[in-house]
Enzyme design. Structure first.
Site, PDB file in Angstrom:
ATOM      1  N   ASN A  43      33.836  29.418  37.071  1.00  0.00           N
ATOM      2  CA  ASN A  43      33.060  30.261  36.157  1.00  0.00           C
ATOM      3  C   ASN A  43      32.330  29.372  35.164  1.00  0.00           C
ATOM      4  O   ASN A  43      32.478  28.155  35.179  1.00  0.00           O
ATOM      5  CB  ASN A  43      33.969  31.289  35.464  1.00  0.00           C
ATOM      6  CG  ASN A  43      35.046  30.615  34.647  1.00  0.00           C
ATOM      7  OD1 ASN A  43      34.768  29.937  33.670  1.00  0.00           O
ATOM      8  ND2 ASN A  43      36.300  30.777  35.055  1.00  0.00           N
ATOM      9  N   ASP A  82      40.682  35.233  37.788  1.00  0.00           N
ATOM     10  CA  ASP A  82      41.648  36.286  38.074  1.00  0.00           C
ATOM     11  C   ASP A  82      42.124  36.225  39.523  1.00  0.00           C
ATOM     12  O   ASP A  82      43.213  36.669  39.840  1.00  0.00           O
ATOM     13  CB  ASP A  82      41.023  37.657  37.790  1.00  0.00           C
ATOM     14  CG  ASP A  82      40.839  37.872  36.294  1.00  0.00           C
ATOM     15  OD1 ASP A  82      41.676  37.362  35.526  1.00  0.00           O
ATOM     16  OD2 ASP A  82      39.856  38.523  35.890  1.00  0.00           O
ATOM     17  N   PRO A 113      48.252  34.380  38.689  1.00  0.00           N
ATOM     18  CA  PRO A 113      49.148  34.793  37.593  1.00  0.00           C
ATOM     19  C   PRO A 113      48.342  34.915  36.301  1.00  0.00           C
ATOM     20  O   PRO A 113      47.388  34.165  36.089  1.00  0.00           O
ATOM     21  CB  PRO A 113      50.140  33.628  37.500  1.00  0.00           C
ATOM     22  CG  PRO A 113      49.443  32.457  38.121  1.00  0.00           C
ATOM     23  CD  PRO A 113      48.537  33.029  39.173  1.00  0.00           C
ATOM     24  N   ILE A 118      48.394  33.981  32.822  1.00  0.00           N
ATOM     25  CA  ILE A 118      49.174  32.989  32.061  1.00  0.00           C
ATOM     26  C   ILE A 118      49.560  33.543  30.694  1.00  0.00           C
ATOM     27  O   ILE A 118      50.710  33.444  30.260  1.00  0.00           O
ATOM     28  CB  ILE A 118      48.374  31.675  31.921  1.00  0.00           C
ATOM     29  CG1 ILE A 118      47.968  31.194  33.318  1.00  0.00           C
ATOM     30  CG2 ILE A 118      49.183  30.617  31.188  1.00  0.00           C
ATOM     31  CD1 ILE A 118      46.927  30.088  33.316  1.00  0.00           C
ATOM     32  N   PHE A 170      42.446  35.535  23.985  1.00  0.00           N
ATOM     33  CA  PHE A 170      41.025  35.774  23.727  1.00  0.00           C
ATOM     34  C   PHE A 170      40.559  36.959  24.561  1.00  0.00           C
ATOM     35  O   PHE A 170      41.118  37.233  25.616  1.00  0.00           O
ATOM     36  CB  PHE A 170      40.189  34.537  24.067  1.00  0.00           C
ATOM     37  CG  PHE A 170      40.144  33.550  22.939  1.00  0.00           C
ATOM     38  CD1 PHE A 170      41.267  32.811  22.614  1.00  0.00           C
ATOM     39  CD2 PHE A 170      38.989  33.380  22.193  1.00  0.00           C
ATOM     40  CE1 PHE A 170      41.243  31.904  21.562  1.00  0.00           C
ATOM     41  CE2 PHE A 170      38.950  32.483  21.141  1.00  0.00           C
ATOM     42  CZ  PHE A 170      40.081  31.747  20.827  1.00  0.00           C
ATOM     43  N   LYS A 222      48.816  42.714  27.316  1.00  0.00           N
ATOM     44  CA  LYS A 222      49.227  41.334  27.571  1.00  0.00           C
ATOM     45  C   LYS A 222      50.507  40.962  26.825  1.00  0.00           C
ATOM     46  O   LYS A 222      51.139  39.954  27.123  1.00  0.00           O
ATOM     47  CB  LYS A 222      48.120  40.370  27.145  1.00  0.00           C
ATOM     48  CG  LYS A 222      46.781  40.629  27.848  1.00  0.00           C
ATOM     49  CD  LYS A 222      46.500  39.590  28.876  1.00  0.00           C
ATOM     50  CE  LYS A 222      45.102  39.763  29.441  1.00  0.00           C
ATOM     51  NZ  LYS A 222      44.823  38.784  30.489  1.00  0.00           N
TER      52      LYS A 222
HETATM   53  O1  C5P Z   1      42.210  39.724  31.080  1.00  0.00           O
HETATM   54  P1  C5P Z   1      41.218  38.859  30.410  1.00  0.00           P
HETATM   55  O2  C5P Z   1      40.761  37.717  31.301  1.00  0.00           O
HETATM   56  O3  C5P Z   1      40.077  39.550  29.746  1.00  0.00           O
HETATM   57  O4  C5P Z   1      42.057  38.216  29.202  1.00  0.00           O
HETATM   58  C1  C5P Z   1      41.604  37.135  28.529  1.00  0.00           C
HETATM   59  C2  C5P Z   1      42.778  36.378  27.956  1.00  0.00           C
HETATM   60  O5  C5P Z   1      43.801  36.192  28.912  1.00  0.00           O
HETATM   61  C3  C5P Z   1      42.378  34.969  27.557  1.00  0.00           C
HETATM   62  O6  C5P Z   1      43.185  34.594  26.461  1.00  0.00           O
HETATM   63  C4  C5P Z   1      42.724  34.156  28.800  1.00  0.00           C
HETATM   64  O7  C5P Z   1      42.944  32.804  28.491  1.00  0.00           O
HETATM   65  C5  C5P Z   1      43.979  34.830  29.273  1.00  0.00           C
HETATM   66  N1  C5P Z   1      44.180  34.814  30.733  1.00  0.00           N
HETATM   67  C6  C5P Z   1      45.205  34.045  31.267  1.00  0.00           C
HETATM   68  N2  C5P Z   1      45.444  34.052  32.625  1.00  0.00           N
HETATM   69  C7  C5P Z   1      44.684  34.801  33.445  1.00  0.00           C
HETATM   70  C8  C5P Z   1      43.608  35.573  32.912  1.00  0.00           C
HETATM   71  C9  C5P Z   1      43.392  35.556  31.562  1.00  0.00           C
HETATM   72  O8  C5P Z   1      45.904  33.362  30.502  1.00  0.00           O
HETATM   73  N3  C5P Z   1      44.925  34.780  34.749  1.00  0.00           N
END
Ligand code: C5P
Length: 398
Positions: free
Chosen positions: A208, A276, A304, A306, A324, A342
């Site tokens: 990305n 994702d 996963p 994180i 974020f 989350k």
């Molecule tokens: O679900 P979304 O991607 O919008 O959420 C963003 C937040 O989740 C960010 O803090 C990002 O670093 C974290 N994130 C993560 N692992 C993922 C997807 C998002 O830690 N697989």
């Protein structure tokens, strides 16, 4: 606190010299002693009387001041301090430092010192951006000189851009960090940053557009407040900060493993743009055209999360978990829901809808979602956002 610390403060010739007066006060409030050195140009902006009165110490001005030499030589003066601070540091002073000049008291002290040097540059935006200043700054960086600012904003000359000297409290924070003292001294903070790369085959991947700029700025700001920072980064386009532990990863699963391995941490900030999905049927060797015109089909598996995983772990969950959220509409509602989903403590939400100029720009408009609600911050430079978040983290851990 800076109790017992001795700062040699060189005040250069620029309009920002007036802020050096406040800096003296702030340093002294924290228990530091300040020995001021005023350059000839600095004297055009602030008087030795004001500087000396605020510092409560003699102001050193001239290299060939024999009384000073009898009392304390310039070599000794340069070494009696714990840290040498140059604020404001003009373009000319940077050039002199980079070139190793020693033709007045300030430049001689800077050449003779065996202590760390922190500069707070202040100049017109064009001078800051001039190739000569860029060159000098990278020389100084290589020499181990620490820098705070400059900030972006309106200047005394009426122009706008980078060149404003950092505010006194930012300089104080940088002084504390340089001396290993800060509100986050002794704390371990984990930061994720950048994109992830999910392989399709050994040479291709899905990625990305994240540059890693906000995560890097955060790690820098947390480091400057004294934190020991573990910086887990995907393949970002901006270089990682100096003075942090850098763990380079490529995929989301590697990032999760690196994050878990870095625990325990007092706080964790998840600024990475994690994919994702990963390619479930990634090929072990390079996919080739077989001439049939049939394209390979990729199957995806969910990566996963994180942030959610770390928020949910029972043992070794960081005391403060910050995520974020980049949203394009209904920022507060979506980000508030994300915080609950989350299981993290804070969400830093930003509106990245087209037209805001935030995506890929140098500014950000942030809403901080905590358990007590949503706090909308004014639009500001991304570095400034990082410093504010770092300060809030320090307050939360205090
Ligand atoms: O679900 P979304 O991607 O919008 O959420 C963003 C937040 O989740 C960010 O803090 C990002 O670093 C974290 N994130 C993560 N692992 C993922 C997807 C998002 O830690 N697989």
């Amino acid at each position: 606190m800076l109790a017992g610390k001795r700062i040699l403060l060189i005040i250069g010739g620029g309009i920002a010299a007036y802020k050096a007066l406040d800096l003296i006060r702030r340093l002294k409030e924290r228990g530091a002693s300040v020995t001021p050195v005023l350059t000839r140009a600095g004297e055009e902006f602030v008087t030795p009387l004001t500087v000396g009165a605020l510092a409560g110490e003699k102001v050193f001005r001239h290299l060939f001041d024999l009384t000073d030499e009898a009392e304390m030589g310039h070599i000794e003066l340069s070494r009696a301090a714990d840290l040498v601070v140059v604020a404001p540091c003009t373009a000319d002073m940077m050039a002199k430092m980079a070139g190793g000049h020693a033709d007045d008291l300030a430049s001689t002290l800077l050449m003779a010192t065996d202590k760390r040097v922190l500069i707070a540059p202040a100049m017109n935006v064009r001078m800051w951006e001039h190739p000569a200043t860029r060159r000098n700054q990278s020389v100084l960086l290589g020499d181990g000189v620490l820098t705070v600012g400059p900030n972006e904003g309106e200047m005394a000359c009426g122009e706008f851009g980078f060149g404003r000297m950092a505010e006194p409290l930012e300089i104080v924070a940088a002084v504390e960090a340089a001396l290993g003292e800060g509100p986050l001294t002794g704390r371990h903070v984990l930061v994720t940053s950048g994109p992830t790369h999910e392989p399709i085959d050994p040479v291709r991947y899905i990625a990305n557009r994240s540059s890693g700029a906000q995560g890097t700025a955060l790690a820098t700001a947390l480091r400057d407040l004294g934190a020991r920072v573990t910086f887990v980064t995907g393949p970002a386009s901006v270089p990682p900060p100096e003075g942090v532990t850098v763990v380079k990863v490529e995929t989301a699963r590697e990032m999760l493993a690196a994050v878990v391995a870095a625990l325990p941490a007092d706080a964790a900030v998840f600024a990475a743009a994690v994919a994702d999905w990963r390619v479930a049927n990634a090929a072990g060797s390079k996919l080739k055209k077989d001439g049939s015109g049939k394209a390979p089909s990729l199957e995806f598996a969910e990566n996963p999360d994180i942030l959610a995983t770390v928020s949910a772990i029972k043992e070794r969950r960081p005391g403060l978990v910050v995520g974020f959220a980049a949203e394009t509409d209904d920022v507060v509602a979506h980000a508030t829901a994300k915080r609950a989903r989350k299981g993290c403590d804070w969400i830093v939400a930003n509106d990245v809808s087209p037209g805001t100029g935030i995506m890929g720009g140098s500014e950000n408009a942030v809403t901080l979602i905590t358990e007590s609600g949503a706090e909308e911050w004014p639009r500001m430079a991304k570095d400034e956002v990082a410093r504010r978040i770092a300060t809030r983290i320090a307050e939360a851990l205090a």
